[in-house]
Design a protein around this motif. Structure first.
Motif, short mmCIF file in Angstrom:
data_model
loop_
_atom_site.label_atom_id
_atom_site.label_comp_id
_atom_site.label_asym_id
_atom_site.label_seq_id
_atom_site.Cartn_x
_atom_site.Cartn_y
_atom_site.Cartn_z
N PHE A 33 0.83 -1.20 0.00
CA PHE A 33 0.00 0.00 0.00
C PHE A 33 0.87 1.25 0.00
N GLU A 34 1.87 1.27 0.87
CA GLU A 34 2.74 2.45 0.94
C GLU A 34 3.44 2.70 -0.40
N ALA A 35 3.91 1.65 -1.04
CA ALA A 35 4.59 1.80 -2.34
C ALA A 35 3.63 2.33 -3.40
N GLU A 36 2.43 1.76 -3.45
CA GLU A 36 1.45 2.20 -4.43
C GLU A 36 0.98 3.63 -4.13
N ALA A 37 0.84 3.96 -2.86
CA ALA A 37 0.41 5.32 -2.49
C ALA A 37 1.46 6.34 -2.90
N ARG A 38 2.74 6.00 -2.72
CA ARG A 38 3.81 6.91 -3.15
C ARG A 38 3.78 7.11 -4.66
N ALA A 39 3.42 6.08 -5.38
CA ALA A 39 3.40 6.16 -6.85
C ALA A 39 2.33 7.11 -7.38
N CYS A 40 1.33 7.39 -6.57
CA CYS A 40 0.25 8.27 -7.06
C CYS A 40 0.06 9.51 -6.18
N LEU A 41 1.15 10.00 -5.62
CA LEU A 41 1.07 11.19 -4.76
C LEU A 41 0.54 12.42 -5.49
N ASP A 42 0.80 12.54 -6.76
CA ASP A 42 0.42 13.75 -7.49
C ASP A 42 -0.99 13.71 -8.07
N TRP A 43 -1.77 12.70 -7.73
CA TRP A 43 -3.11 12.62 -8.32
C TRP A 43 -3.98 13.80 -7.93
N VAL A 44 -3.69 14.42 -6.80
CA VAL A 44 -4.52 15.56 -6.36
C VAL A 44 -4.12 16.85 -7.06
N GLY A 45 -3.09 16.79 -7.85
CA GLY A 45 -2.61 17.98 -8.54
C GLY A 45 -1.36 18.50 -7.87
N ARG A 46 -0.89 19.67 -8.41
CA ARG A 46 0.35 20.20 -7.87
C ARG A 46 0.24 21.65 -7.41
N ASP A 47 -0.28 22.50 -8.26
CA ASP A 47 -0.14 23.94 -8.00
C ASP A 47 -1.46 24.69 -7.99
N ASP A 48 -2.57 24.03 -7.83
CA ASP A 48 -3.82 24.78 -7.86
C ASP A 48 -4.52 24.71 -6.49
N SER A 49 -5.60 25.45 -6.38
CA SER A 49 -6.30 25.53 -5.09
C SER A 49 -6.92 24.18 -4.70
N MET A 50 -7.34 23.40 -5.68
CA MET A 50 -7.92 22.10 -5.38
C MET A 50 -6.86 21.18 -4.76
N SER A 51 -5.65 21.21 -5.30
CA SER A 51 -4.58 20.36 -4.75
C SER A 51 -4.20 20.83 -3.35
N GLU A 52 -4.22 22.13 -3.13
CA GLU A 52 -3.92 22.65 -1.79
C GLU A 52 -4.96 22.19 -0.77
N ASP A 53 -6.20 22.06 -1.22
CA ASP A 53 -7.27 21.60 -0.34
C ASP A 53 -7.21 20.08 -0.14
N LEU A 54 -6.93 19.34 -1.20
CA LEU A 54 -6.98 17.88 -1.12
C LEU A 54 -5.71 17.23 -0.57
N ARG A 55 -4.56 17.85 -0.81
CA ARG A 55 -3.30 17.22 -0.42
C ARG A 55 -3.24 16.88 1.08
N PRO A 56 -3.58 17.78 1.99
CA PRO A 56 -3.52 17.42 3.42
C PRO A 56 -4.48 16.27 3.79
N ARG A 57 -5.67 16.29 3.21
CA ARG A 57 -6.62 15.19 3.48
C ARG A 57 -6.10 13.88 2.92
N ASP A 58 -5.55 13.94 1.72
CA ASP A 58 -4.99 12.73 1.10
C ASP A 58 -3.85 12.18 1.95
N GLN A 59 -2.96 13.04 2.38
CA GLN A 59 -1.83 12.61 3.21
C GLN A 59 -2.32 12.00 4.52
N LYS A 60 -3.32 12.62 5.14
CA LYS A 60 -3.86 12.11 6.40
C LYS A 60 -4.49 10.73 6.19
N GLU A 61 -5.23 10.54 5.12
CA GLU A 61 -5.85 9.25 4.84
C GLU A 61 -4.80 8.17 4.60
N ARG A 62 -3.75 8.51 3.90
CA ARG A 62 -2.67 7.55 3.66
C ARG A 62 -1.99 7.16 4.97
#
Length: 111
Positions: A33-62
């Protein structure tokens, strides 16, 4: 008549081995799971407001998923350890009893 205690150490060993196998499966699953999760870290995007909103939640869920899997692995590993210790204690008591019976029958010729 008093109560009789009986234990089948081979069955305890079977359960111990099963719990050990499940621990390994869980450990591999968490690692995968950890390996697969690392492989798709950028699915939430990189530089937009949606990625800023989703990245912390995604990291917490992982992290939560990884921690839950690790806790499960430790709990099952603890069960395997307890079964091993119990099996060793019971086997030791049975061996001691058999030895005492053999010693007593050797002295008296009866058992």
């Amino acid at each position: 008549m008093g109560q009789v205690f009986s234990a089948d150490v081979s069955r305890i060993r079977q359960w111990q081995n099963l719990m050990h196998d499940i621990t390994e499966i869980t450990e591999n699953t968490v690692r995968d799971f950890e390996a697969e999760a690392r492989a798709c870290l950028d699915w939430v995007g990189r530089d937009d407001s949606m990625s800023e909103d989703l990245r912390p939640r995604d990291q917490k869920e992982r992290e939560t998923t990884t921690n839950t899997g690790a806790s499960l692995m430790q709990a099952i590993g603890g069960i395997a350890l307890a079964l091993r210790v119990n099996g060793n204690i019971i086997q030791g008591a049975q061996d001691d009893a058999h030895e005492a019976i053999d010693n007593a029958s050797g002295k008296s010729g009866k058992h």
